[in-house]
Design a protein around this motif. Structure first.
Motif, PDB file in Angstrom:
ATOM      1  N   MET C 149       0.810  -1.214   0.000  1.00 33.56           N
ATOM      2  CA  MET C 149       0.000   0.000   0.000  1.00 33.56           C
ATOM      3  C   MET C 149       0.847   1.271   0.000  1.00 33.56           C
ATOM      4  SD  MET C 149      -2.980  -1.034  -0.450  1.00 33.56           S
ATOM      5  CE  MET C 149      -3.845   0.541  -0.293  1.00 33.56           C
ATOM      6  N   GLY C 150       2.171   1.102  -0.055  1.00 32.24           N
ATOM      7  CA  GLY C 150       3.048   2.263  -0.116  1.00 32.24           C
ATOM      8  C   GLY C 150       2.999   2.901  -1.493  1.00 32.24           C
ATOM      9  N   PRO C 151       3.401   4.173  -1.574  1.00 32.92           N
ATOM     10  CA  PRO C 151       3.280   4.907  -2.843  1.00 32.92           C
ATOM     11  C   PRO C 151       4.185   4.345  -3.955  1.00 32.92           C
ATOM     12  CG  PRO C 151       4.442   6.211  -1.193  1.00 32.92           C
ATOM     13  CD  PRO C 151       3.926   4.998  -0.498  1.00 32.92           C
ATOM     14  N   ASP C 161      -4.635   1.859 -10.022  1.00 32.02           N
ATOM     15  CA  ASP C 161      -3.606   2.829  -9.611  1.00 32.02           C
ATOM     16  C   ASP C 161      -2.833   2.348  -8.384  1.00 32.02           C
ATOM     17  OD1 ASP C 161      -4.452   4.446 -11.601  1.00 32.02           O
ATOM     18  OD2 ASP C 161      -5.868   5.568 -10.334  1.00 32.02           O
ATOM     19  N   THR C 162      -3.475   1.496  -7.597  1.00 34.25           N
ATOM     20  CA  THR C 162      -2.828   1.010  -6.381  1.00 34.25           C
ATOM     21  C   THR C 162      -3.136  -0.477  -6.244  1.00 34.25           C
ATOM     22  OG1 THR C 162      -4.727   1.270  -4.928  1.00 34.25           O
ATOM     23  CG2 THR C 162      -3.333   3.217  -5.227  1.00 34.25           C
ATOM     24  N   ASN C 163      -2.699  -1.057  -5.140  1.00 35.75           N
ATOM     25  CA  ASN C 163      -3.019  -2.461  -4.878  1.00 35.75           C
ATOM     26  C   ASN C 163      -4.266  -2.606  -4.005  1.00 35.75           C
ATOM     27  OD1 ASN C 163      -0.920  -3.770  -6.355  1.00 35.75           O
ATOM     28  ND2 ASN C 163       0.517  -2.959  -4.839  1.00 35.75           N
ATOM     29  N   LEU C 164      -5.050  -1.554  -3.934  1.00 37.67           N
ATOM     30  CA  LEU C 164      -6.263  -1.611  -3.121  1.00 37.67           C
ATOM     31  C   LEU C 164      -7.291  -2.545  -3.775  1.00 37.67           C
ATOM     32  CD1 LEU C 164      -7.794   0.001  -0.659  1.00 37.67           C
ATOM     33  CD2 LEU C 164      -9.096   0.892  -2.582  1.00 37.67           C
ATOM     34  N   ALA C 165      -7.651  -3.583  -3.066  1.00 34.49           N
ATOM     35  CA  ALA C 165      -8.692  -4.485  -3.566  1.00 34.49           C
ATOM     36  C   ALA C 165     -10.051  -4.033  -3.059  1.00 34.49           C
ATOM     37  CB  ALA C 165      -8.418  -5.915  -3.108  1.00 34.49           C
TER      38      ALA C 165
END
Lengths: 146, 158, 790
Positions: C149-151, C161-165
Motif C-alpha cells: 500500500m506504499g506509494p 492505480d494502487t493495490n487496493l482491492a
C-alpha cells in the motif's frame, strides 16, 4: 538468499585468475556442469545438472563476467532455467595475495530461486549450494597443481 | 515409451498378472490398474501415510514404491482387511469410536495399525501415538483414533 | 425436549463404506477413454509471459491436445465474481479481479496455470509438461502487505492505480467519544500470517461430456456443487438440466473447496466438450499449496478504550487484509473479522476500517474459521494487555464485559457475511465461562499449582478464551424426503459433505419424525441430479440450515403418513404413533401398518389419486434463516514450555460449547477435536513461508507441518451447555469451525502466562519454536534461559 565465504588457494594469484577465467577448467570444476561454452565476450552458455533434495533437473543458462579487474576481482552473473524452476544470482569475487604463495578468494552474492526447486528444495538449498561451492573450489585448487 | 515389465503380485489373496512400465508407482498400479481405489494418495512423497499398504505383511508407503518391486510378493490393501458386512475388529472399532470423518486418511491408518496390534496386543497410549505418528489426519485431531485403537486392542484380546 | 434419536451418540451410516475402501472419491472415477490433464504452472510470482513454446509437448507421443489461453480463443474469460461486496454498506470500494482459466499475457502468482496438457495418462501429460518452455519477463513482486500500500509499490494489476482491492468502514456508536471518556487507551499492532487448509485429499475434477445424450457429468471435489452446476451451464451455453455435478465423498474441505470456480473447474468441463472425451485432473500436493486458496494474513492496528474498573468503552481497529492476486470471494473474510473483533463482549463503540490488498500470492478465500480467528485473536490479545495494565485478573476483565443474557437478541450493528447486521440470536455466556473455569480448575491452578510448579522451575501457563462463532447463515437450503415401498427412507439435499457426518445427523432428524432406524435412512448429498436447489457447505451452516430443512421436510412427510394411516387404520391421527418403521394405534399396538406398505398405497397402480393430493410419501421443504445463529464457547488450556527446545506440552485442554441443540455428541466432539488440531497447527506449527519474490518455500507436507498425534493434547475434554437458537426449530447452532477459532488466541495467552517472568508481549501469529526462541532472545539475552532460572 545470500552466499558468502572465502577460500584459500595454494598458488599465486595470477595462476588462480587464469584458472577461473578458463571455461574448460571451470566446467570441470563446477559440479554437474555438462557443458560451458564461450558465446561472446565474457559470456558463457552452459548446462548444469543440479540435485537439491527431492528435486533434480538440468538448468540451462548464461554466465556473464563483468567488472573484471585482472587479476583481482570480477562479478559473476548467472541465469539458469530448467524444468524444475529457475535460478539467478550475481556475486563478487575478489582475490588477495596471501603469505607463502597462496591466494585468498572472497566471494559474496545473492541467489534467487523459483519454481519447484524453491518450493520443495529451499530447505536444502543453502546446504547444497555451500557443498557445491566447496567442491568446485576444491577442484579448482587441484587444477592449480597441474 | 519404456519397456513393459511383468508383475505377478498377490493382492488381497488374488494373483494378478500385469505388464507395467517400470516407473508406475505401486499406488497408481493398485488404484488405476487393479481398480483398488481404497488406497488413497495424499502427498505423493511418503509423508502423509494415506497410501500405506501391507507389503508381505509390513506397512509401506505405496507412493514410494514401484509396482514392479512387488513382483512375486503379497500386498494387502484396505479392501483386504474386512467387508462391509464383516469388518475387521480395527475397522469396527474405528466405526464405534468415530475415528474417521472424511475417511480419506483412514485406509492408511488401518493398514498401519493391523500389524501394530498384532505385535502389540496391549499397547499404551504413548505406543499408539508413536505408531500413528507417521499418518496425518486433518479431521479428527487423533483422539478418537487413539481411543479406537484401544478399543480394537480390547476386542482382539477378548 | 426429549428426543429418541437427536442428541444420541449414534455411529455413522457412512462409515462402513469408508472403512472398507468402498466409498467413491473423485480420483476413483474411472471412465473408458478417459484422458488426463497436467498443467504447466508459473515459476514466477509476477511476470509477463513473452512466449510459450508448446510444439515439443504437442508432438509428444500420447499427448492429445495442448491448450494455452490463446488456444482457447473467445472462450477464454475469467470466472464470475462469486460473492459481491455487501450492498448494504455505504461507501464500500471493491475492485473485482478474477482469475482466468489459463494465464494470458501475465502471471499474477507463482503456480498460476499457463498451459493445459491433455494426454492418455497423467504420466505422459507430466512428461510433456516438462517440454513446454515459457519465456518470462520477471516483474517486481508485491508480497508484503504494508509495502503493497506504499506509494512506490509495484502493482499487481496494471489497470489499477494502487493495490487496493477493497475498502470498507464499519462502526457502532462513536469511538472518539468513548476514547475521550476512557481512563486507559491501549494501542497495539499485530501481524497475522497465512496457513494452508491442507485437506488430505487434494482437489480434482472429472468431466464427461456425452455427445450423444448431450449431457455433461462432472465429479468435483467441491463443497458447493449446485453453484458449480449453474455456473458451468452458463459458461458452456448449456441448460442447467444438461449439467450434473456430483460431489461424492470428499477427503476434507475446510473452506477452500468452496471457492467455486477455480480455473480447473472452468477448464476441465470445457476440454471434455471440446475433445468429446472424459477428462480427469487431480491436483498434486505441491499444486495444492499454490493453486488452492489459503488464508489469514492481516495486519491490525488496534486501540482499545477502557475505564479504570475494567469496562471496555470502545475498540478501534484499522487493518490490512491480504486477498492474494484476485478477490473472487469478495469480503467474506474481513467481514467475519469485523464481526468477531469485539468477541462476546458488550462494546458499544466500534470503529473498524478494513483495507483489502492485492498481492502476488495465491488467492485468499475462507479456511475453517474464515476471518474469525483473526478477530478473536485481536480482541483477546487486547483483553490480556488491558488486564495487565489495569492489574486485573484476565478472566475477571473478560467476564465483566460479557454480553449479559437479557441483552439478546443483541445487535452488533456490524454487517456480517450474510450482508445483514449481525444479530446475536441468543445466549447465556457466563455459565459457559464458569463451567470451563471449573472444568480446568482455573482458580486452583492460579493459586496453588502454578506457583508450586514455577517454584520447581517449570514454565506452566493457563489460557482461557471465550469466543463467539457466527454460523448458519442463509440464504437457504432444501431437502427432499421420500419413503420407499421397502420402508427405507431416501433423503436428498444439495449441500456437499466433507466428513461432517451429514449422512447420520440428518438421518437422526428424519428418524425422530418418522420413527425409523437411523440406518434405514439413506442420504444423498451433493448430486445435482438428486437435488438442485441450494448453495453449499460453508460457514458452519450445514446442520443449521440443511438440518432445519430436513426437519421441515420430515415433518411434512410425517403429516402425509399420519393422514393416510388414519384412513387405513380407521383411527384419528392423534391416536397414532410412528415407531420402529410402522404406524400404530397408540393403545392397540397390534393395529399397525408399516411405512413401506403405506408408501405403496400412496402410489396406487389403479384408481385415481384424489384431487389435491400428491402421490407417494414424499415432501420437499426449504429453510432460509433471516439471521444466522451464533454459537458461544470457551477454550481453556494449561501448557508447559520446555525452555531448552521451546516445545510445548498440553497438560489440559478444555472446551465448553453452547451450540444449541446437539444432534450427535459423537460427531460434535469429532468436529471440536479436529478444529482444535487445526488451531494448534495455526498457533505453533503451520505457516506458509513466502520469500520476497513470492516463492512459497515450504510447499510440501515434509516442510509445511500439520500436527501429528504427538503435538495434540492427549485428551480434549468437551463440555456442553445449551441455549437453543430461537431462529430455527431444531434450536441448533453451527459448530464446524468453532474448534479452530479461539485456539491461537488461547494458546498465545497461555504461552505468555507460562513465560510471565520475561514479560513477553506476543503480537503475532502463528508462532513456532524457532520464532519463540527468537522473541525471547530479542527481549534480553541476560534474563533468558537457564541463567535466569538459577
Amino acid at each position: 538468499m545470500k552466499i558468502e565465504g572465502e577460500y584459500t588457494f595454494t598458488g599465486p594469484r595470477e595462476k588462480v585468475w587464469e584458472i577461473i577465467r578458463d571455461p574448460e577448467i571451470l566446467a570441470t570444476a563446477l559440479p554437474g556442469t555438462k557443458k560451458l561454452e564461450l558465446v561472446g565476450e565474457n559470456e558463457y552458455e552452459g548446462e548444469m545438472q543440479v540435485r537439491i533434495g527431492p528435486v533434480a533437473g538440468v538448468f540451462g543458462g548464461k554466465l556473464i563476467v563483468s567488472n573484471e579487474v585482472a587479476p583481482e576481482s570480477l562479478t559473476l552473473t548467472v541465469e539458469g532455467v530448467g524444468k524444475v524452476g529457475f535460478l539467478k544470482g550475481s556475486g563478487d569475487i575478489v582475490l588477495r595475495d596471501q603469505d607463502g604463495n597462496s591466494t585468498l578468494m572472497k566471494y559474496s552474492g545473492e541467489v534467487q530461486i523459483g519454481g519447484k526447486v524453491a518450493s520443495v528444495g529451499q530447505r536444502l538449498f543453502d546446504a547444497v549450494s555451500k557443498s557445491m561451492i566447496r567442491q568446485g573450489l576444491g577442484k579448482l585448487n587441484e587444477a592449480l597443481r597441474v | 515409451m519404456s519397456d513393459l515389465f511383468n508383475v505377478n503380485v498377490t493382492v488381497n489373496g488374488t494373483l494378478y498378472e500385469r505388464e507395467v512400465e517400470p516407473r508406475i508407482l505401486l499406488s497408481d498400479f493398485l488404484r488405476h490398474d487393479l481398480g483398488l481405489t481404497g488406497t488413497h494418495v495424499g502427498c505423493e512423497h511418503g509423508v502423509c501415510g494415506a497410501c500405506t499398504v501391507l507389503f508381505d505383511g509390513n506397512p509401506v508407503r505405496s507412493c514410494l514404491m514401484f509396482a514392479v518391486q512387488t513382483n512375486g510378493h503379497e500386498v494387502t490393501t484396505v479392501e483386504g482387511l474386512g467387508d462391509i458386512d464383516d469388518l475387521h475388529p480395527i475397522q469396527q472399532a474405528f466405526w464405534e469410536a468415530h475415528a474417521l470423518q472424511c475417511g480419506f486418511c483412514t485406509p492408511g491408518f488401518l493398514t498401519t495399525l493391523v500389524p501394530f496390534l498384532e505385535e502389540n496386543p496391549d499397547p499404551s497410549e504413548e505406543e499408539i501415538r508413536n505408531a500413528i505418528s507417521g499418518n496425518l489426519c486433518r479431521c479428527t485431531g487423533y483422539q478418537h483414533i487413539v481411543e479406537a485403537v484401544q478399543l480394537a486392542a480390547e476386542k482382539m484380546r477378548a | 425436549m426429549t428426543y429418541k434419536f437427536i442428541g444420541k451418540r449414534i455411529k455413522r451410516n457412512e462409515d462402513p463404506r469408508l472403512l472398507t475402501g468402498q466409498a467413491l472419491f473423485v480420483d476413483d472415477v474411472d471412465i473408458p477413454g478417459m484422458l488426463h490433464v497436467a498443467f504447466v504452472r508459473s515459476d514466477y510470482a509476477h511476470a509477463r509471459i513473452l512466449n510459450i513454446e508448446t510444439e515439443a509437448a504437442r508432438q509428444h507421443p500420447g499427448v492429445v491436445a495442448v491448450y494455452t489461453a490463446e488456444d482457447m480463443g473467445d472462450e477464454w474469460a475469467p470466472g464470475p465474481p462469486l460473492v459481491s461486496p455487501p450492498p448494504t454498506l455505504a461507501g464500500v470500494i471493491f475492485n473485482s479481479r478474477r482469475q482466468s482459466p489459463l494465464a494470458k499475457g501475465k502471471v499474477y502468482h507463482a503456480g498460476e496455470a499457463i498451459v493445459a496438457i491433455v494426454a492418455e495418462s497423467r504420466y505422459i501429460a507430466e512428461d510433456a509438461a516438462d517440454e513446454v518452455r515459457v519465456d518470462y519477463e520477471p516483474l517486481p513482486v508485491v508480497v508484503d502487505l504494508e509495502k503493497a500500500m506504499g506509494p512506490d509499490s509495484p502493482r499487481v494489476h496494471d489497470d489499477l492505480d494502487t493495490n487496493l482491492a477493497a475498502h470498507m468502514f464499519q462502526k457502532k456508536g462513536d469511538y472518539e467519544v468513548a476514547r475521550a471518556q476512557a481512563d486507559l487507551i491501549i494501542k497495539k499492532k499485530f501481524f497475522l500470517d497465512r496457513g494452508a487448509a491442507v485437506a488430505m485429499e487434494n482437489r480434482g475434477v472429472v468431466a464427461h461430456w456425452d455427445e450423444k445424450s448431450q449431457q455433461m457429468t462432472i465429479w468435483d471435489t467441491t463443497q458447493a456443487p449446485i453453484p458449480i452446476r449453474n455456473g458451468t451451464a452458463a459458461r458452456l451455453g448449456l441448460s442447467q438440466k444438461q449439467v450434473r455435478v456430483i460431489a461424492p465423498f470428499l477427503g476434507g474441505g475446510f473452506g477452500p473447496k468452496a471457492m467455486m470456480f477455480y480455473p480447473e473447474e472452468m477448464l476441465i468441463p470445457w476440454l471434455s466438450m471440446k475433445l468429446c472425451r472424459p477428462i480427469k485432473w487431480i491436483e498434486d500436493r505441491r499444486e495444492n499449496f499454490y493453486a488452492t486458496t489459503s488464508e489469514r494474513q492481516q495486519v491490525h492496528e488496534v486501540e482499545i478504550a477502557l475505564t479504570n474498573d475494567g469496562r471496555v468503552l470502545g475498540l478501534k481497529d484499522d487493518f490490512l487484509h491480504d486477498t492474494g492476486a484476485f478477490d473472487p470471494y469478495g469480503l467474506t473474510i474481513p467481514l467475519n473479522t469485523q464481526c468477531h473483533v469485539t468477541g462476546p463482549y458488550d462494546i458499544q463503540n466500534i470503529a473498524s476500517n478494513c483495507t483489502a490488498v492485492f498481492t502476488n500470492k495465491p488467492i485468499v478465500t475462507p479456511v475453517r474459521g474464515a476471518g474469525r480467528p483473526q478477530g478473536v485473536f485481536i480482541i483477546e490479545r487486547m483483553m490480556d494487555f488491558a488486564a495487565r495494565e489495569l492489574g486485573m485478573e484476565p478472566l475477571e476483565l473478560r467476564v465483566k464485559n460479557l454480553i449479559p443474557p437479557e441483552a439478546f437478541p443483541y445487535d452488533k450493528e456490524i454487517i456480517d457475511q450474510a450482508f445483514a447486521k449481525l444479530i446475536l440470536d441468543s445466549g447465556n455466556y457466563l455459565p459457559v465461562v464458569e463451567k470451563a473455569r471449573e472444568m480446568i480448575g482455573y482458580d486452583q491452578f492460579i493459586k496453588e499449582e502454578q506457583p508450586r510448579l514455577r517454584a520447581e522451575g517449570k514454565f506452566v501457563g493457563i489460557g482461557i478464551t471465550p469466543f463467539i462463532e457466527t454460523t448458519g447463515v442463509g440464504p437457504y437450503e432444501g431437502v427432499r424426503i421420500q419413503i420407499e415401498p421397502s420402508g427405507k427412507v431416501n433423503v436428498a439435499t444439495g449441500i456437499g459433505t466433507q466428513g461432517q457426518g451429514h449422512f447420520t445427523s440428518f438421518a437422526q432428524i428424519v428418524s425422530e419424525q418418522l420413527g425409523v432406524a437411523v440406518s434405514d435412512v439413506s442420504l444423498v448429498s451433493g448430486d445435482t441430479a438428486e437435488f438442485h436447489w441450494g448453495t453449499g457447505t460453508f460457514a458452519s451452516r450445514g446442520a443449521v440450515v440443511a438440518g432445519s430443512a430436513t426437519l421441515a421436510a420430515a415433518t411434512s412427510v410425517r403429516t402425509k403418513v399420519l393422514k393416510l394411516a388414519s384412513k387405513v387404520l380407521e383411527t384419528p391421527e392423534e391416536e397414532l404413533e410412528l415407531e420402529d418403521g410402522v404406524v400404530r394405534v397408540a393403545d392397540l399396538p397390534h393395529r399397525s401398518i408399516s411405512l413401506g406398505e403405506l408408501a405403496a398405497l400412496a402410489n396406487p397402480l389403479r384408481g385415481a389419486v384424489e384431487p389435491g393430493t400428491e402421490p407417494g410419501l414424499e415432501a420437499t421443504d426449504y429453510f432460509g434463516p433471516a439471521y444466522g445463529a451464533t454459537s458461544f464457547g470457551v477454550h481453556a488450556m494449561i501448557i508447559e514450555v520446555d525452555p531448552e527446545t521451546m516445545m510445548i506440552e498440553f497438560k489440559r485442554y478444555i472446551t465448553v460449547e453452547d451450540c444449541g441443540t446437539v444432534l450427535n455428541p459423537l460427531i460434535l466432539e469429532g468436529q471440536i477435536h479436529g478444529g482444535v488440531s487445526m488451531g494448534i497447527g495455526n498457533s505453533y506449527y503451520e505457516k506458509m513461508h513466502w520469500d520476497e519474490n513470492g516463492q512459497l518455500l515450504n510447499a510440501s507436507l515434509a516442510d509445511y507441518l500439520i500436527v501429528t498425534a504427538h503435538e495434540m493434547p492427549n485428551r480434549i475434554e468437551v463440555g456442553h451447555l445449551e441455549t437453543r437458537s430461537p431462529f430455527n426449530k431444531l434450536g441448533t447452532k453451527g459448530v464446524g469451525e468453532a474448534g479452530a477459532i479461539p485456539v491461537t488466541a488461547c494458546f498465545t495467552q497461555a504461552l505468555e502466562n507460562a513465560l510471565e517472568e520475561y514479560h513477553l508481549e506476543i503480537l503475532e501469529s502463528p508462532l513456532s519454536p524457532n520464532r519463540l526462541y527468537e522473541l525471547l532472545r530479542n527481549l534480553t539475552m541476560s534474563t533468558y534461559g537457564r541463567e535466569a532460572r538459577k
